[in-house]
Design an enzyme around this catalytic site. Structure first.
Site, PDB file in Angstrom:
ATOM      1  N   ARG A   3      12.884  17.779  -7.375  1.00 50.44           N
ATOM      2  CA  ARG A   3      11.541  17.363  -7.825  1.00 50.44           C
ATOM      3  C   ARG A   3      10.437  18.288  -7.332  1.00 50.44           C
ATOM      4  O   ARG A   3       9.250  17.982  -7.469  1.00 50.44           O
ATOM      5  CB  ARG A   3      11.261  15.940  -7.305  1.00 50.44           C
ATOM      6  CG  ARG A   3      12.167  14.894  -7.916  1.00 50.44           C
ATOM      7  CD  ARG A   3      11.738  13.515  -7.462  1.00 50.44           C
ATOM      8  NE  ARG A   3      10.331  13.289  -7.787  1.00 50.44           N
ATOM      9  CZ  ARG A   3       9.630  12.261  -7.269  1.00 50.44           C
ATOM     10  NH1 ARG A   3      10.206  11.431  -6.424  1.00 50.44           N
ATOM     11  NH2 ARG A   3       8.369  12.100  -7.602  1.00 50.44           N
ATOM     12  N   GLN A  50      -3.723   8.262   4.760  1.00 45.69           N
ATOM     13  CA  GLN A  50      -2.531   7.811   4.044  1.00 45.69           C
ATOM     14  C   GLN A  50      -1.946   8.956   3.216  1.00 45.69           C
ATOM     15  O   GLN A  50      -0.893   8.818   2.623  1.00 45.69           O
ATOM     16  CB  GLN A  50      -2.895   6.634   3.138  1.00 45.69           C
ATOM     17  CG  GLN A  50      -3.429   5.429   3.885  1.00 45.69           C
ATOM     18  CD  GLN A  50      -4.080   4.413   2.960  1.00 45.69           C
ATOM     19  OE1 GLN A  50      -3.428   3.533   2.423  1.00 45.69           O
ATOM     20  NE2 GLN A  50      -5.376   4.583   2.743  1.00 45.69           N
ATOM     21  N   VAL A 105      -0.256  12.519   2.248  1.00 51.23           N
ATOM     22  CA  VAL A 105       0.825  13.364   2.781  1.00 51.23           C
ATOM     23  C   VAL A 105       0.547  14.832   2.490  1.00 51.23           C
ATOM     24  O   VAL A 105       1.402  15.676   2.714  1.00 51.23           O
ATOM     25  CB  VAL A 105       2.171  12.952   2.151  1.00 51.23           C
ATOM     26  CG1 VAL A 105       2.501  11.488   2.474  1.00 51.23           C
ATOM     27  CG2 VAL A 105       2.197  13.220   0.647  1.00 51.23           C
ATOM     28  N   HIS A 121       1.424   8.093   6.655  1.00 46.49           N
ATOM     29  CA  HIS A 121       2.506   8.106   5.656  1.00 46.49           C
ATOM     30  C   HIS A 121       3.251   9.436   5.675  1.00 46.49           C
ATOM     31  O   HIS A 121       3.978   9.773   4.736  1.00 46.49           O
ATOM     32  CB  HIS A 121       1.947   7.816   4.257  1.00 46.49           C
ATOM     33  CG  HIS A 121       1.401   6.431   4.129  1.00 46.49           C
ATOM     34  ND1 HIS A 121       0.533   6.060   3.134  1.00 46.49           N
ATOM     35  CD2 HIS A 121       1.591   5.312   4.871  1.00 46.49           C
ATOM     36  CE1 HIS A 121       0.211   4.788   3.276  1.00 46.49           C
ATOM     37  NE2 HIS A 121       0.833   4.302   4.330  1.00 46.49           N
ATOM     38  N   CYS A 145      19.592  16.570  17.654  1.00 42.60           N
ATOM     39  CA  CYS A 145      20.457  15.442  18.049  1.00 42.60           C
ATOM     40  C   CYS A 145      21.513  15.125  16.994  1.00 42.60           C
ATOM     41  O   CYS A 145      22.243  14.140  17.134  1.00 42.60           O
ATOM     42  CB  CYS A 145      19.596  14.201  18.301  1.00 42.60           C
ATOM     43  SG  CYS A 145      19.054  13.400  16.781  1.00 42.60           S
ATOM     44  N   THR A 196      -9.791   5.214  -0.822  1.00 46.74           N
ATOM     45  CA  THR A 196      -8.587   4.393  -0.792  1.00 46.74           C
ATOM     46  C   THR A 196      -8.826   3.066  -1.508  1.00 46.74           C
ATOM     47  O   THR A 196      -9.934   2.513  -1.447  1.00 46.74           O
ATOM     48  CB  THR A 196      -8.079   4.128   0.648  1.00 46.74           C
ATOM     49  OG1 THR A 196      -6.897   3.335   0.584  1.00 46.74           O
ATOM     50  CG2 THR A 196      -9.127   3.431   1.512  1.00 46.74           C
ATOM     51  N   SER A 197      -7.776   2.563  -2.157  1.00 51.36           N
ATOM     52  CA  SER A 197      -7.878   1.260  -2.835  1.00 51.36           C
ATOM     53  C   SER A 197      -7.755   0.132  -1.811  1.00 51.36           C
ATOM     54  O   SER A 197      -7.999  -1.018  -2.114  1.00 51.36           O
ATOM     55  CB  SER A 197      -6.754   1.142  -3.864  1.00 51.36           C
ATOM     56  OG  SER A 197      -5.483   1.324  -3.233  1.00 51.36           O
ATOM     57  N   ASN A 244     -16.300   5.650  -2.389  1.00 51.19           N
ATOM     58  CA  ASN A 244     -15.315   5.467  -3.449  1.00 51.19           C
ATOM     59  C   ASN A 244     -16.000   5.565  -4.812  1.00 51.19           C
ATOM     60  O   ASN A 244     -17.160   5.163  -4.939  1.00 51.19           O
ATOM     61  CB  ASN A 244     -14.647   4.088  -3.317  1.00 51.19           C
ATOM     62  CG  ASN A 244     -13.330   4.013  -4.075  1.00 51.19           C
ATOM     63  OD1 ASN A 244     -13.255   4.396  -5.232  1.00 51.19           O
ATOM     64  ND2 ASN A 244     -12.298   3.525  -3.418  1.00 51.19           N
TER      65      ASN A 244
HETATM   66  N1  APR Z   1     -13.619  10.178  -4.604  1.00 51.60           N
HETATM   67  C1  APR Z   1     -13.560   8.986  -3.941  1.00 51.60           C
HETATM   68  N2  APR Z   1     -12.713   7.982  -4.296  1.00 51.60           N
HETATM   69  C2  APR Z   1     -11.919   8.197  -5.367  1.00 51.60           C
HETATM   70  C3  APR Z   1     -11.945   9.402  -6.108  1.00 51.60           C
HETATM   71  C4  APR Z   1     -12.863  10.416  -5.696  1.00 51.60           C
HETATM   72  N3  APR Z   1     -12.960  11.574  -6.343  1.00 51.60           N
HETATM   73  N4  APR Z   1     -11.040   9.301  -7.123  1.00 51.60           N
HETATM   74  C5  APR Z   1     -10.445   8.082  -6.998  1.00 51.60           C
HETATM   75  N5  APR Z   1     -10.986   7.419  -5.953  1.00 51.60           N
HETATM   76  C6  APR Z   1     -10.608   6.105  -5.406  1.00 51.60           C
HETATM   77  C7  APR Z   1     -10.103   5.091  -6.439  1.00 51.60           C
HETATM   78  O1  APR Z   1     -11.178   4.317  -6.954  1.00 51.60           O
HETATM   79  C8  APR Z   1      -9.166   4.224  -5.585  1.00 51.60           C
HETATM   80  O2  APR Z   1      -9.876   3.172  -4.937  1.00 51.60           O
HETATM   81  O3  APR Z   1      -9.522   6.343  -4.530  1.00 51.60           O
HETATM   82  C9  APR Z   1      -8.678   5.195  -4.498  1.00 51.60           C
HETATM   83  C10 APR Z   1      -7.246   5.680  -4.666  1.00 51.60           C
HETATM   84  O4  APR Z   1      -6.438   4.549  -4.513  1.00 51.60           O
HETATM   85  P1  APR Z   1      -4.837   4.700  -4.561  1.00 51.60           P
HETATM   86  O5  APR Z   1      -4.460   5.562  -5.689  1.00 51.60           O
HETATM   87  O6  APR Z   1      -4.299   3.320  -4.487  1.00 51.60           O
HETATM   88  O7  APR Z   1      -4.499   5.532  -3.228  1.00 51.60           O
HETATM   89  P2  APR Z   1      -4.332   5.014  -1.734  1.00 51.60           P
HETATM   90  O8  APR Z   1      -5.290   3.942  -1.409  1.00 51.60           O
HETATM   91  O9  APR Z   1      -4.339   6.209  -0.881  1.00 51.60           O
HETATM   92  O10 APR Z   1      -2.850   4.399  -1.773  1.00 51.60           O
HETATM   93  C11 APR Z   1      -2.274   3.983  -0.575  1.00 51.60           C
HETATM   94  O11 APR Z   1      -0.132   3.726  -1.606  1.00 51.60           O
HETATM   95  O12 APR Z   1       1.312   4.470  -3.148  1.00 51.60           O
HETATM   96  C12 APR Z   1       1.080   4.407  -1.814  1.00 51.60           C
HETATM   97  O13 APR Z   1       1.868   5.855  -0.130  1.00 51.60           O
HETATM   98  C13 APR Z   1       0.960   5.780  -1.192  1.00 51.60           C
HETATM   99  O14 APR Z   1      -0.559   6.475   0.561  1.00 51.60           O
HETATM  100  C14 APR Z   1      -0.476   5.796  -0.666  1.00 51.60           C
HETATM  101  C15 APR Z   1      -0.803   4.337  -0.532  1.00 51.60           C
END
Ligand code: APR
Length: 267
Positions: free
Chosen positions: A80, A116, A118, A134, A166, A204-205, A229
């Protein structure tokens, strides 16, 4: 997850208010997610343009699937390298949002970043006090001794590879669904969160735990939350200030306002 049509970008008053809280804080930290790296060309997971939105969430027992047949999992992982998840990771560069957080650290206003992501971009932007909760896609981790190695330090001829130290089973350092967070990074993040009186929650969501729990914990013990956000998230209602807009645009504005504010308070 709350979803609102993108509204206005954060006003100067809102950024000023956030800067005031940040400069007053004793021990501010940040919690970041995929939204931090969208402006670096890495898609988020959820919401518009999200990988999980497009392809569905991966199995919640990804780690158990790995343990059931690590050879097959490694073959799949190596096949991948160029897909939609991993290809952007290899070419992405930190954006002004990442540099803004490392600048706040250099100014002594930010004491730790829990990410969160990687994607290694906070590290590339010079962030020193960093917890990659993560994992990091550039590393491989031993499931026995916890040692981490760069990819070029591991022999991948024979799969699954084993730990040079190990002989334990090796896995990509990125934490799969169903996998316990490595205790070293979890303890580090928990230690800084327990000292924090303010969290910048950026991109982050706030739907995945234990990461989201650190910000809620700080709020519960009387701390402040500043959100950055594009849209509302699961934590918006708990935030003292919620700044709408891209992290690469809003975070540099926050740094500028904090620097000006600190300058006026010091002079
Ligand atoms: N600037 C600020 N915020 C943004 C932008 C931007 N340019 N683009 C998107 N967002 C916001 C979205 O509105 C959303 O709230 O970033 C957030 C991304 O959310 P997710 O895609 O759910 O990512 P995250 O919160 O990091 O997910 C957590 O879930 O799938 C697992 O391991 C994975 O680390 C990840 C974890």
């Amino acid at each position: 997850m709350p979803r609102e049509k993108e509204t206005t970008v954060a006003t100067d008053q809102e950024v000023e208010r956030a800067a005031e809280l940040l400069v007053e804080a004793e021990y501010a930290i940040a919690l970041t997610g995929a939204g931090m790296s969208v402006e670096s060309g890495i898609p988020p997971f959820r919401g518009p343009g999200g990988l999980w939105t497009k392809y569905g969430e991966p199995p919640m027992n990804g780690f158990q699937i790995f343990l059931a047949d690590p050879k097959k999992a490694w073959e799949e992982r190596l096949s991948r390298q160029d897909d939609e998840l991993f290809a952007p990771l290899r070419t992405a560069k930190p954006n002004p949002g990442h540099f803004a957080l490392s600048e706040l650290e250099a100014m002594g206003l930010l004491h730790f970043v829990i990410t969160q992501n990687v994607d290694d971009l906070h590290r590339q932007a010079g962030q020193v006090a960093l917890g990659e909760i993560h994992g990091n896609f550039k590393l491989i981790r031993c499931l026995e001794c916890g040692e981490r190695f760069k990819w070029d330090e591991v022999i991948l001829e024979e799969l699954p590879p084993h730990c040079p130290r190990c002989r334990g089973l090796l896995k990509s350092d990125t934490v799969s669904f169903g996998e316990p967070i490595p205790t070293d990074v979890l303890d580090q993040c928990a230690a800084h969160a327990s000292r924090a009186d303010l969290v910048i929650v950026a991109g982050t969501s706030a739907t995945v735990y234990p990461a989201a729990g650190f910000a809620i914990e700080v709020k519960e013990h009387g701390g402040k939350l500043i959100e950055v956000n594009l849209y509302e998230s699961e934590i918006t209602q708990l935030c003292d200030v919620s700044l709408r807009g891209g992290a690469a645009v809003v975070l540099p504005r926050l740094v500028k306002a904090a620097a000006k504010r600190r300058h006026t308070t010091l002079s």
